[in-house]
Scaffold this active site. Structure first.
Site, mmCIF file in Angstrom:
data_model
loop_
_atom_site.group_PDB
_atom_site.id
_atom_site.type_symbol
_atom_site.label_atom_id
_atom_site.label_comp_id
_atom_site.label_asym_id
_atom_site.label_seq_id
_atom_site.Cartn_x
_atom_site.Cartn_y
_atom_site.Cartn_z
ATOM 1 N N CYS A 36 0.841 -1.177 0.000
ATOM 2 C CA CYS A 36 0.000 0.000 0.000
ATOM 3 C C CYS A 36 0.880 1.232 0.000
ATOM 4 C CB CYS A 36 -0.904 -0.004 1.216
ATOM 5 S SG CYS A 36 -1.911 -1.480 1.317
ATOM 6 N N VAL A 37 1.366 1.649 -1.140
ATOM 7 C CA VAL A 37 1.928 2.987 -1.274
ATOM 8 C C VAL A 37 1.047 3.713 -2.278
ATOM 9 C CG1 VAL A 37 4.305 2.501 -0.650
ATOM 10 C CG2 VAL A 37 3.590 2.224 -3.014
#
Lengths: 78, 426, 349
Positions: B242-243
């Site tokens: 999750c970036v």
């Protein structure tokens, strides 16, 4: 931020995990931290041990603030 | 290692029973997919929607995008270590439903989920406005904590892609591409006059919920290692991280890694594309030091003359990028870096968090802070409730007339750091 | 549409008054185009008219900057043009400085759009590239046609208020402002092409030149830390639970100022992080892991520091523009100085 505080005339110490970035952006007094999500803690330790660790880092920061530096300096936590 | 990719072009998608491919149309049986997904007890409900290029449709918050493929010959299966059992992949034959993609959405897990607009000004920034998307709307059970929620959603996407890929098993590909990497010694003999080139892929592993997985192993726990580049085409690397949506590599992009493809395109002509090295971007400084040391060491060990290094994400990974640049250059190896920029909404700020003189050849995926206004869409798959919270959005960024202002950061794949897109900045 | 009214600035040499021996001539107005103005006028075609030319000797300008500039601006102002074109100056140093000065003054003081042109190594380029559009030219007047062919389209866009593309598209010198553009080839292909050039030792052009970071000299050490008032500041996004200031999870546009007076520790459920760049669970469990209020309070009570300043300042340093964080600090540091804070501990994640 660290540079603006210093520029305004207040000595500042930067506690951070990624010291290379701190060096690149130009902090003068730097204390290495533990890890990005918990710079002044370590969830693997007990609460008591963790606080001792945090205290050591903060005391290193105070030592850094009390030390004359002529150039960018990293103060390792003992 | 030699892999043949057989492409079955998909021009349209429709619901239909049974799921099948006919004349370039992928027919999808939604009930079958739901049944498949609901086998996972963590999922409370699942729905399937279709989104085609040019439609007035917005998909958000997008978690991952996956390409349906199937292994028809050779060892192992798609997504080894997650969907298939662990077995070295990357050789034999694989069929691809080219033009189709599985997109996962549903309640937000973390900040870093994206937007895909199928038409309008946002569409030109995401590669997935050009694919026929089978969208899974997933609702986890209420008590599920975020980490479990993420795993459930990720697995649903991968399993659905494998299920759809299976439809291509007995089809005849319209076009076939062959990729081959020779073992070290044979490669050296065959291309002895050509410069030796490698690709260093940095994998996001900062522990934002989850990370990138390599044969099922969390990339944060790997030491830099060597892959045959064809392994990624069979799903050796999958996205669980999750970036920001703009510069994380969805699984689809790992499967189609454009650097691997463009290096193969000139392999044997301008250089010998010897190997792919994967490394990570961890949150401990000691890890950063160790991984960059090892990466440089492997480059040296392979006697490389030139290397392309791609980053994933931004901020402190900029330091990993610069450490890799410095250490690989110190070995006398020429480097080109691929990254994107966070230069502020007006473009006048420092683009990267770190810098080094060795980084003298940089390809940019563009400024992720650039603001774009997205018009109202006829249909939203998922929910627009999160467009203010996802990275690249801000409080009250949705106007009363339904238009949304976001930074490109929020658009899935907008500033790809493996160069999947055409955006850049100067 | 009315024709765009253009004033052209050139030096004595391009006005064919003379070379170095005539560089002392003061500013002069002539109606219509002169010298290179003819080529400019032709390139503009029907869309624009060069209504006049200001000519000034390079020595005169640089030795009497204020006076020369006043006179020149007055000449420009009287004719109320839509556009000022200066030069191109190629690699002529004093001419370049004059072109940059005149162009910047015209746009800043008169609100007239301005474009100039010069060679990248002209000292005027370094001085003015951030302020005015400078078309990148060759190093001699042999590049006149090239220069004009790029100055004219950019000038037209400026006057019409159209979007200006990236430097590489429009041909101007980078202004320190990053502008997005779509390339013909995808990024991976561009990287491979760049690598092949680098391997062959051929010239290549990076898309992002590395910046020079500025430096600030260190402040002297704090003499008696056990008597000093110390403030805590963080870029780790620690905020009261619920994020009352709505600090963004990435590229923050604001910072928060929070009262920690009397707080012994940052309790779970009362404090959390707004930062979107790292796993928030550790900071949410115990925000002291990012902002060590608990330890600072202890040290205060033990007399190891004078006092802990009762405000803490917090923002999210995740993809946040350096300019923004600089502005935040410039803002809150005023209060720190006013309140006699003698040292700052800044924590980052």
């Amino acid at each position: 931020m660290v540079k603006e505080i210093e520029r305004a005339g207040i000595p500042v110490v930067h506690i951070c995990t990624v010291t290379p970035i701190s060096l690149t952006v130009g902090a003068n007094r730097i204390v290495p931290a533990v890890a990005i999500p918990h710079p002044l803690g370590n969830p693997k330790l007990s609460r008591g041990e963790e606080k001792t660790l945090r205290r050591k880092i903060v005391q290193t920061a105070l030592k850094a603030l009390s030390t004359e530096v002529s150039d960018q300096t990293i103060f390792e936590v003992d | 290692m030699k892999l043949e990719l057989g492409y079955i072009p998909i021009h349209n998608i429709q619901f239909g029973d049974p799921s099948r491919v006919e004349d370039g149309v992928l027919y999808v049986n939604a009930e079958d997919i739901k049944t498949l997904i609901m086998k996972d007890e963590r999922v409370a409900s699942a729905e399937v929607e279709l989104a085609r290029p040019g439609e007035s449709v917005r998909i958000t918050p997008v978690k991952d995008v996956v390409e349906p493929r199937v292994k028809v010959d050779g060892p192992g299966g798609l997504f080894p270590g997650t969907v298939s059992r662990v077995k070295t992949v990357g050789s034999g034959k694989t069929h691809v439903l080219k033009g189709a993609a599985v997109v996962t959405t549903g309640r937000i897990v973390g900040f870093q989920e994206g937007i895909i607009d199928m038409s309008g000004p946002g569409a030109q920034y995401t590669p997935f406005s050009k694919t026929n998307n089978i969208v899974l709307i997933l609702r986890p059970r209420d008590e599920l904590e975020p980490h479990e929620h993420e795993v459930a959603v990720r697995m649903a996407g991968l399993k659905t892609a494998a299920y759809l890929g299976e439809l291509a098993r007995n089809l005849t590909p319209e076009t076939i591409e062959t990729f081959e990497t020779l073992p070290l010694k044979e490669g050296m003999e065959q291309y002895k006059d050509l410069p030796r080139v490698g690709y260093v892929q940095m994998l996001q592993s900062q522990g934002l919920l989850h990370d990138t997985y390599v044969y099922g192993v969390d990339a944060k726990q790997i030491l830099p290692t060597i892959l045959y580049p064809t392994e990624v085409m069979d799903g050796a690397i999958i996205s669980g991280n999750c970036v920001s949506a703009c510069d994380k590599n969805p699984t689809y992009v790992h499967q189609n890694n454009p650097i691997v493809h463009d290096l193969f395109a000139r392999h044997g002509k301008d250089f010998n594309f010897c190997a792919m090295i994967i490394t990570n971007e961890n949150v401990y400084l000691a890890d950063k030091a160790r991984s960059s040391d090892w990466t440089a060491k492997l480059c040296e060990f392979l006697s490389l003359d030139g290397v392309i290094v791609s980053e994933e994400g931004f901020g402190n990974p900029d330091t990993d990028l610069m450490m890799n640049a410095r250490k690989i250059t110190d070995k006398g190896i020429k480097i080109v870096l691929l990254t994107d920029e966070y230069a502020g909404q007006d473009g006048s700020s420092q683009s990267l968090a770190d810098a080094h003189v060795s980084a003298d050849a940089v390809v940019s995926g563009g400024n992720a802070n650039q603001v774009i206004t997205l018009p109202r869409m006829g249909k939203v798959i998922g929910s627009e409730a999160y467009v203010g919270t996802i990275a690249g959005g801000w409080d009250k960024n949705k106007q009363p007339d339904g238009t949304i202002m976001v930074e490109l950061q929020a658009i899935t794949g907008a500033t790809s750091e493996v160069g999947f897109g055409y955006l850049s900045a100067r | 549409m009315n024709k765009i009214k253009v004033v052209h600035y050139i030096n004595q040499f391009f006005a064919q008054i003379g070379g170095e021996e005539m560089a002392h001539v003061p500013p002069e107005w002539r109606d219509g185009p002169v010298g290179p103005g003819l080529a400019l006028g032709a390139a503009f075609g029907e869309e624009a008219q060069i209504i006049g030319t200001v000519i000034c000797g390079d020595s005169y300008f640089n030795e009497n900057v204020e006076q020369a500039l006043d006179t020149i601006l007055e000449m420009v102002r009287q004719h109320q043009p839509d556009l000022l074109i200066a030069g191109p100056a190629f690699n002529a140093g004093r001419y370049g400085v004059a072109c940059g000065t005149v162009a910047k003054a015209a746009q800043d003081k008169l609100g007239v759009k301005a474009v100039t042109g010069m060679y990248v190594e002209n000292p005027g380029a370094d001085m003015f590239a951030q302020d005015v559009y400078i078309i990148s030219t060759r190093n001699s007047a042999a590049g006149m046609r090239d220069a004009v062919s790029r100055m004219v389209p950019l000038a037209k866009k400026l006057v019409k208020g159209e979007t200006i593309g990236a430097s590489a598209q429009e041909g101007y010198l980078p202004r320190g402002v990053r502008v997005n553009l779509f390339e013909k080839e995808r990024g991976s292909k561009r990287a491979v092409d760049m690598l092949v050039k680098k391997l062959k030792d051929q010239p290549f052009e990076t898309e992002y030149p590395m910046p020079n970071f500025d430096r600030v000299a260190p402040q002297p050490a704090v003499q008696n830390i056990n008597q000093a008032k110390v403030a805590l500041v963080t870029s780790g996004g620690i905020v009261p639970f619920g994020n009352p200031d709505r600090i963004e999870s990435s590229n923050a546009s604001r910072y928060g100022r929070y009262d920690i007076d009397g707080l012994m520790d940052l309790e779970e459920g009362k404090w959390a992080t707004a930062h979107g760049g790292y796993d928030p669970s550790y900071a949410n469990q115990d925000a002291d892991r990012v902002l060590p209020v608990d330890v600072m309070r202890e040290l205060e009570m033990e007399g190891k520091i004078g006092s802990l300043f009762h405000f803490t300042y917090s923002t999210v340093g995740n993809g946040t523009a350096v300019k923004s964080s600089k502005a935040f600090a410039e803002d809150f540091v005023k209060e720190l100085i006013q309140e006699n804070v003698q040292a700052v501990i800044l924590t980052s994640t």
